[in-house]
Enzyme design. Structure first.
Site, PDB file in Angstrom:
ATOM      1  N   GLU A  36      -3.835  -9.014  -0.170  1.00 50.14           N
ATOM      2  CA  GLU A  36      -4.422  -8.866   1.167  1.00 50.14           C
ATOM      3  C   GLU A  36      -5.931  -8.861   1.024  1.00 50.14           C
ATOM      4  OE1 GLU A  36      -2.377  -6.159   3.752  1.00 50.14           O
ATOM      5  OE2 GLU A  36      -4.264  -5.443   4.601  1.00 50.14           O
ATOM      6  N   GLU A  74       0.833  -1.215   0.000  1.00 49.26           N
ATOM      7  CA  GLU A  74       0.000   0.000   0.000  1.00 49.26           C
ATOM      8  C   GLU A  74       0.863   1.258   0.000  1.00 49.26           C
ATOM      9  OE1 GLU A  74      -2.947  -0.269   3.080  1.00 49.26           O
ATOM     10  OE2 GLU A  74      -3.993  -1.914   2.077  1.00 49.26           O
TER      11      GLU A  74
END
Length: 790
Positions: free
Chosen positions: A507, A428
């Site tokens: 994820e 991220e």
């Protein structure tokens, strides 16, 4: 106490073999001396002036062994700068000093010290000379001591600085929390992590596999040397499978040469169900004499990512049924012995997990050794941020200077592990809205991955890729495998736009929709669930100090969502019931999916009067029949979408039983009983015997039960643990996310009817007895044997 040994006696290397002159362990009978350097350090939990000097007075410092995480000692405090992300635990500066001496016979040897990791911003000195600095707290690094040693007492000093907070989004610990190694070599020796083993051109049906061994040898002597490399391969059964002697080459002083060798073996394939491990034993030879040696474990396996068939291992498509793991283990902090990792990984494998993502930094080397042996696939991840930070003092401050160095060193350390099937360049990453800058960074990182290991693909957990246009601005197409978090539909659409893209979910939340996206699309390689186990920190609010998202809790007891995942991922017939208490988000982050039924799995509600209860049944069986006190409540067939089976049951005290059937035959069952009043403590050990090394532990669970042996979920009794004999209590843990007691107490409150003591054997062998006592309850007792070192 001083460390001393006589050459050429070989001392065993404890833990991972990652000495600086090569990441591989020495032969037991070879010239390289590699030993653990964990014992007998001195520690000061504060900053000090002059701590690097060899003549500094450290007589008042605490004596201990490493690995050591001093932050886990506490106390928890709402005012600690680490905040909720760091579990409200303390940070600051810690100093370590180690006295040791070398014999005169070590003259002419090269001497190296390797730290598997120090948290964080570490500086290292030998006899007052500064060897170097390393800001990242997750990478292995090495310093050469040669030229700075002296006869008699030598002092190695380490300063670790975690004083600037917040610096992480989860609990990261503090200090020398992984192993330390000392290595002595001949001046002509293998380079650090200089052996790289590949198995090119594999075919699943081939009768032979080619093993390519690349060995970098450096000459640190003052004269040219004529060098050859001899390699012998041992198969998984311990038998010699192949040998090869290279042609000699001249190596100039200060130069290095890479030797290339090919050997053929009859392959025993490394696979998730059969993790067969080979070993290459390599010798550096001068005029027929071996002057350095190394042993390198490896596996023969073919791992591919396909835009059509997803992840393909040894010719067959399998889904990555993965979980994300942080590096802590409850009351042990981040200084986690290998036995604890083995306990956790075994618990996850029992739920059907076959892959681990090391979130969001490289793990300890022995963790990867364990995954090799257990047949677990690994995504080896490097960073949680690049130049744009997520915390005021995190790695973004050092990224520009260190990212390529840290990546290179980690890849070269890890590249012989068959368990690793993916590298990740980041999680991220917030740099991506600046496309030009992010693309330049990613291109450089991917190049470093490929230069040091061209056999494995690189991915990245893209952050809101549709918002930052990663699929259209060229960034995603720098990745060998495109990954993203929580945005499966967007990822599938991006693959439809460019069908050559290989994709993986890096994820995921626990919901059925996310799993169905992977399950029902052959091109989808798999997913990594957030998370495999509960972990310290990232709670975002006091008094909670942990994140409750795991398939297992902090002592590896499966939670309801763990059994849910088992019903989707495991091939072994199973059935588990849970009282459905609705959506719960105790530890979840803002915006993350809520989780149903994370509460205790029991048939003892607070209200024991008649009332309706919603009962969820997780099962992979064709049909499940439910019984209450022997009376059938009906059967349900398996839903086509794998959703849980749901019953509304009029509560009555007694026994609730679920029976799973395949082809009409009972293949699994689960029984819940209503508990009465607490009567006694039952102690259970996860193993009958435990060693006395740092990496060996046993987990002792104390359960508060009624007079029929049923665990009482509402029990909160204070339990006192005591130990007699050759053992010691390392930590105590109750998994309560709001508990602020020190983990190093022997007096701990039960939570949901249980708590866990973590114990270790002591030198001398024999056995020890653990007793658990609480007011008004009969004692619990268990006896553990102590294994003596072999």
């Amino acid at each position: 106490m001083r460390i001393f040994w006589a050459l050429p006696v070989i001392l065993a290397l404890i833990g991972a073999a990652s000495g600086c002159a090569a990441a591989q362990a020495a032969h037991a009978d070879g010239p390289r001396i590699a030993r653990s350097f964990d014992g007998d350090w001195l520690f000061l939990k504060s900053d000090c002036a002059g701590g690097q000097r060899s003549d500094f007075d450290d007589s008042a410092w605490r004596r201990l062994d490493v690995p050591h995480d001093w932050s886990i000692d506490g106390p928890f405090d709402q005012s600690n700068p680490s905040g909720a992300a760091g579990a409200f635990l303390p940070d600051g500066v810690g100093w370590y000093r180690k006295h040791f001496s070398l014999p005169e016979s070590s003259a002419g040897k090269r001497v190296f010290v390797t730290f598997d990791a120090v948290m964080a911003n570490s500086d290292v000195w030998i006899n007052g000379f500064r060897l170097g600095h390393r800001p990242c707290g997750y990478v292995t690094f090495c310093h050469e001591l040669t030229g700075h040693l002296k006869p008699g007492d030598n002092v190695l000093a380490v300063r670790a600085d975690n004083s600037q907070e917040p610096a992480s989004r989860w609990y990261s610990g503090a200090g020398i929390y992984r192993h330390v190694h000392l290595t002595l070599t001949d001046p002509v020796h293998f380079e650090q992590n200089g052996i790289f083993i590949t198995t090119p051109h594999l075919s699943p049906n081939a009768s032979h596999a080619t093993v390519h061994v690349q060995s970098a040898v450096i000459n640190q002597s003052d004269a040219p040397q004529r060098v050859s490399v001899h390699t012998a391969i041992t198969d998984p059964n311990g038998k010699q499978a192949a040998t090869n002697e290279s042609e000699p080459q001249m190596i100039a002083p200060g130069a290095s040469v890479t030797f290339e060798q090919e050997l053929a073996v009859a392959p025993q394939w490394w696979d998730v169900d059969h993790p067969a491990m080979y070993e290459a034993r390599s010798d550096v030879r001068l005029a027929g004499k071996t002057v350095d040696n190394a042993a390198t474990p490896f596996g023969v396996r073919d791992a591919q990512f396909s835009p059509v068939n997803g992840f393909v291992l040894n010719g067959r498509s399998i889904k990555l049924k993965g979980v994300c793991l942080h590096g802590d283990f409850g009351g042990l902090g981040v200084a986690v012995p290998l036995a604890a990792w083995e306990h956790r990984l075994a618990a996850l494998k029992a739920l059907g997990v076959n892959a681990i993502r090391t979130s969001h930094n490289p793990p300890a080397p022995e963790f990867l050794d364990l995954c090799d042996r257990m047949g677990l696939l690994v995504m080896d991840e490097m960073f949680d941020c690049w130049l744009v930070g997520k915390n005021k003092y995190d790695y973004h401050l050092y990224f520009k200077e260190w990212n390529l160095i840290d990546t290179r060193d980690t890849v070269r350390r890890d590249r012989n592990h068959p368990c690793i099937v993916l590298y990740s360049a980041g999680n991220e990453i917030h740099d991506t809205p600046n496309a030009a800058g992010a693309i330049a960074i990613l291109r450089a990182l991917v190049n470093v991955f490929h230069e040091n290991d061209p056999t494995r693909p690189v991915t990245q957990a893209l952050f809101r890729p549709n918002v930052s246009h990663d699929y259209t601005d060229g960034l995603a197409d720098l990745l060998d495998v495109v990954g993203t978090n929580y945005r499966d539909d967007e990822l599938l659409a991006a693959q439809r736009d460019k069908p050559a893209r290989k994709i993986v979910n890096t994820e995921s939340g626990p919901g059925l929709k996310a799993w169905a996206a992977v399950r029902d699309n052959p091109s989808f390689s798999g997913q990594f669930l957030w998370t495999g186990a509960d972990y310290l920190g990232e709670s975002r609010r006091w008094p909670v100090v942990q994140h409750e998202s795991g398939l297992v809790d902090m002592t590896d007891t499966p939670r309801a969502i763990g059994y849910q995942r088992q019903s989707w991922w495991s091939d072994k017939p199973m059935v588990v019931m849970v009282r459905d208490q609705g959506a719960v988000a105790t530890g979840n982050l803002p915006g993350e999916p809520q989780t149903r039924a994370i509460q205790p799995i029991d048939w003892t509600p607070n209200n024991l009067a008649p009332h309706p209860e919603s009962v969820l049944v997780y099962s992979n069986c064709q049909s499940v029949e439910l019984f209450l006190n022997g009376k059938s409540l009906g059967s349900q067939e398996a839903p086509a979408d794998q959703s849980p089976r749901d019953w509304t049951v009029d509560f009555a005290p007694g026994t609730l039983r679920a029976v799973g059937k395949n082809g009409g035959a009972e293949v699994a069952s689960n029984e819940l009983r209503t508990a009465g009043k607490p009567a006694r403590i039952v102690l259970e050990s996860d193993r009958p015997a435990v060693g006395c090394s740092w990496d060996d532990l046993a987990l002792i669970t104390a359960r508060v039960v009624d007079d029929q042996g049923n665990q009482v979920p509402a029990a909160t009794d204070f339990i006192t643990f005591s130990i007699k004999g050759s053992g010691a209590i390392v930590a105590v843990e109750n998994t309560d996310p709001r508990c602020h007691d020190t983990y190093h107490s022997t007096y701990y409150r039960a939570y949901q009817g249980r708590c866990t003591a973590i114990v270790r054997g002591a030198a001398g062998g024999g056995s020890f007895t653990i007793t658990a006592q609480a007011q008004g309850l009969a004692d619990g007792v268990v006896v553990i044997r102590t294994r003596t070192p072999q």
